[in-house]
Design a protein around this motif. Structure first.
Motif, PDB file in Angstrom:
ATOM      1  N   ASP A 126    -137.095 104.923  13.693  1.00 21.91           N
ATOM      2  CA  ASP A 126    -137.908 105.701  14.639  1.00 21.91           C
ATOM      3  C   ASP A 126    -139.323 105.970  14.138  1.00 21.91           C
ATOM      4  O   ASP A 126    -139.737 107.115  13.971  1.00 21.91           O
ATOM      5  CB  ASP A 126    -137.217 107.030  14.965  1.00 21.91           C
ATOM      6  N   LEU A 127    -140.091 104.911  13.943  1.00 26.64           N
ATOM      7  CA  LEU A 127    -141.484 105.074  13.526  1.00 26.64           C
ATOM      8  C   LEU A 127    -142.349 105.636  14.655  1.00 26.64           C
ATOM      9  O   LEU A 127    -143.231 106.458  14.430  1.00 26.64           O
ATOM     10  CB  LEU A 127    -142.047 103.730  13.063  1.00 26.64           C
ATOM     11  N   HIS A 128    -142.140 105.157  15.870  1.00 27.46           N
ATOM     12  CA  HIS A 128    -142.916 105.604  17.037  1.00 27.46           C
ATOM     13  C   HIS A 128    -144.424 105.518  16.784  1.00 27.46           C
ATOM     14  O   HIS A 128    -145.173 106.485  17.008  1.00 27.46           O
ATOM     15  CB  HIS A 128    -142.523 107.027  17.443  1.00 27.46           C
ATOM     16  N   ILE A 129    -144.867 104.373  16.340  1.00 32.19           N
ATOM     17  CA  ILE A 129    -146.289 104.165  16.073  1.00 32.19           C
ATOM     18  C   ILE A 129    -147.055 104.169  17.396  1.00 32.19           C
ATOM     19  O   ILE A 129    -146.627 103.567  18.369  1.00 32.19           O
ATOM     20  CB  ILE A 129    -146.514 102.827  15.351  1.00 32.19           C
ATOM     21  N   PHE A 160    -142.520 101.293  18.128  1.00 32.14           N
ATOM     22  CA  PHE A 160    -143.693 101.758  18.871  1.00 32.14           C
ATOM     23  C   PHE A 160    -143.309 102.923  19.769  1.00 32.14           C
ATOM     24  O   PHE A 160    -142.131 103.134  20.076  1.00 32.14           O
ATOM     25  CB  PHE A 160    -144.274 100.612  19.692  1.00 32.14           C
ATOM     26  N   ASP A 161    -144.321 103.644  20.224  1.00 30.20           N
ATOM     27  CA  ASP A 161    -144.080 104.822  21.055  1.00 30.20           C
ATOM     28  C   ASP A 161    -144.218 104.473  22.534  1.00 30.20           C
ATOM     29  O   ASP A 161    -144.980 105.099  23.279  1.00 30.20           O
ATOM     30  CB  ASP A 161    -145.053 105.939  20.680  1.00 30.20           C
ATOM     31  N   GLY A 162    -143.508 103.438  22.954  1.00 34.51           N
ATOM     32  CA  GLY A 162    -143.459 103.092  24.370  1.00 34.51           C
ATOM     33  C   GLY A 162    -144.549 102.165  24.858  1.00 34.51           C
ATOM     34  O   GLY A 162    -144.417 101.566  25.913  1.00 34.51           O
ATOM     35  N   ASP A 163    -145.634 102.030  24.114  1.00 31.64           N
ATOM     36  CA  ASP A 163    -146.737 101.197  24.603  1.00 31.64           C
ATOM     37  C   ASP A 163    -147.633 100.835  23.426  1.00 31.64           C
ATOM     38  O   ASP A 163    -148.257 101.702  22.813  1.00 31.64           O
ATOM     39  CB  ASP A 163    -147.549 101.976  25.648  1.00 31.64           C
ATOM     40  N   ILE A 164    -147.709  99.564  23.109  1.00 30.67           N
ATOM     41  CA  ILE A 164    -148.495  99.120  21.949  1.00 30.67           C
ATOM     42  C   ILE A 164    -149.995  99.273  22.181  1.00 30.67           C
ATOM     43  O   ILE A 164    -150.779  99.268  21.228  1.00 30.67           O
ATOM     44  CB  ILE A 164    -148.160  97.647  21.601  1.00 30.67           C
ATOM     45  N   THR A 165    -150.409  99.447  23.431  1.00 25.83           N
ATOM     46  CA  THR A 165    -151.847  99.613  23.697  1.00 25.83           C
ATOM     47  C   THR A 165    -152.387 100.901  23.086  1.00 25.83           C
ATOM     48  O   THR A 165    -153.597 101.062  22.949  1.00 25.83           O
ATOM     49  CB  THR A 165    -152.130  99.605  25.212  1.00 25.83           C
ATOM     50  N   ALA A 197    -145.685  97.572  29.239  1.00 29.94           N
ATOM     51  CA  ALA A 197    -146.569  96.473  29.628  1.00 29.94           C
ATOM     52  C   ALA A 197    -147.000  95.627  28.443  1.00 29.94           C
ATOM     53  O   ALA A 197    -147.340  94.462  28.603  1.00 29.94           O
ATOM     54  CB  ALA A 197    -147.808  97.046  30.329  1.00 29.94           C
ATOM     55  N   GLY A 198    -147.001  96.194  27.242  1.00 30.81           N
ATOM     56  CA  GLY A 198    -147.440  95.446  26.069  1.00 30.81           C
ATOM     57  C   GLY A 198    -146.326  94.809  25.285  1.00 30.81           C
ATOM     58  O   GLY A 198    -146.478  94.541  24.087  1.00 30.81           O
TER      59      GLY A 198
END
Length: 276
Positions: A126-129, A160-165, A197-198
């Motif tokens: 769970d990094l959630h970057i 990631f936290d749901g979106d790499i953008t 999307a990413g």
């Protein structure tokens, strides 16, 4: 009445900024978004403690422990206590989240002939970057990983936290991941937040970071163990860039292997891992 109106305005403002923070390339400064994310935690705790305080006062009136109507001083005291408790818990949570938490486990596994071996595995969860976690925190995680001198590193989803953008400096993060020292490499599977999307950019990111992604597949590690990675069956953005995982399909059974030392490194919490 004044408290209710003030709370409603603050809560609405926090929610608006939270939604704006999810819009790619939003011009609002990152610092403001960080403040908003912590403020959201305070608001949620405040809502919980205010309701608990109201319930406690109601029960106290029913038991005739406080007079009816309730004195203004008692209501102000209960409200102030809820505010202080919410802020204190949020500050403590923020401090705790900034520290790298490690837990050591020893797992004894033997072959039929009684032969034993050892492998040191580091599991990151769970990094959630992205919106809150940046390269500075990842740098501390990588330092902790390398200090453990692992043979193998596994990242168990929600990278990631749901979106790499929302990742501002992907090349810096990729360089940090490539600096992990593990003879058998770094492997990962995707969690329910690794979507959106990413999604395709996430795959490219992991490839450039030299992280081997396992999606409903397994790999033999050093003729000692089988490592299997699952696709998460319930992505938070299901249908937006990542196909839904195969429900009910279990990873292959693992043979009895050697004695394995496992170090869990987690930002805040441990979840049931999708990597075995």
């Amino acid at each position: 009445m004044a408290f209710g109106i003030s709370y409603g305005v603050i809560f609405a403002a926090v929610l608006v900024f939270f939604v704006l923070s999810r819009i790619p390339d939003c011009p609002v400064p990152r610092t403001l978004f960080l403040i908003d994310h912590y403020a959201l935690g305070v608001v949620v705790l405040l809502m919980l403690f205010v309701n608990l305080a109201d319930l406690a006062l109601l029960l106290a009136r029913l038991c005739h422990l406080v007079p009816t109507p309730l004195p203004q001083g008692a209501a102000i005291t209960a409200g102030a206590a809820a505010v202080v408790l919410s802020v204190v818990l949020s500050v403590c949570g923020g401090i705790h989240a900034s520290k790298i938490q490690t837990v050591d486990y020893k797992i004894q596994m033997q072959e039929g002939n009684g032969a034993t071996d050892a492998m040191n595995i580091v599991l990151i969860s769970d990094l959630h970057i992205g919106y809150v976690v940046d390269e500075k925190h990842v740098e501390k995680i990588v330092a902790s990983v390398n200090a453990a001198e692992p043979d193998l590193v596994c990242i168990a989803g929600d990278i990631f936290d749901g979106d790499i953008t929302s990742v501002k400096h992907p090349s810096v993060l990729q360089r940090l991941f490539r600096s992990i020292k593990a003879p058998y490499g770094v492997y990962a599977c995707l969690g329910n937040h690794d979507a959106g999307a990413g999604y395709e950019d996430m795959l490219k990111f992991l490839d450039k970071a030299q992280i081997h992604l396992l999606q409903d597949e397994s790999v033999l590690i050093g003729n000692k163990m089988i490592l299997a990675g699952r696709k998460d069956s319930g992505p938070v953005f299901c249908g937006r860039g990542r196909e839904q995982g195969l429900k009910g399909q279990c990873p292959p059974r693992l043979p009895k292997t050697a004695r394995i030392g496992i170090k869990f490194i987690d930002r805040v919490h441990q979840w049931a891992t999708s990597v075995i």
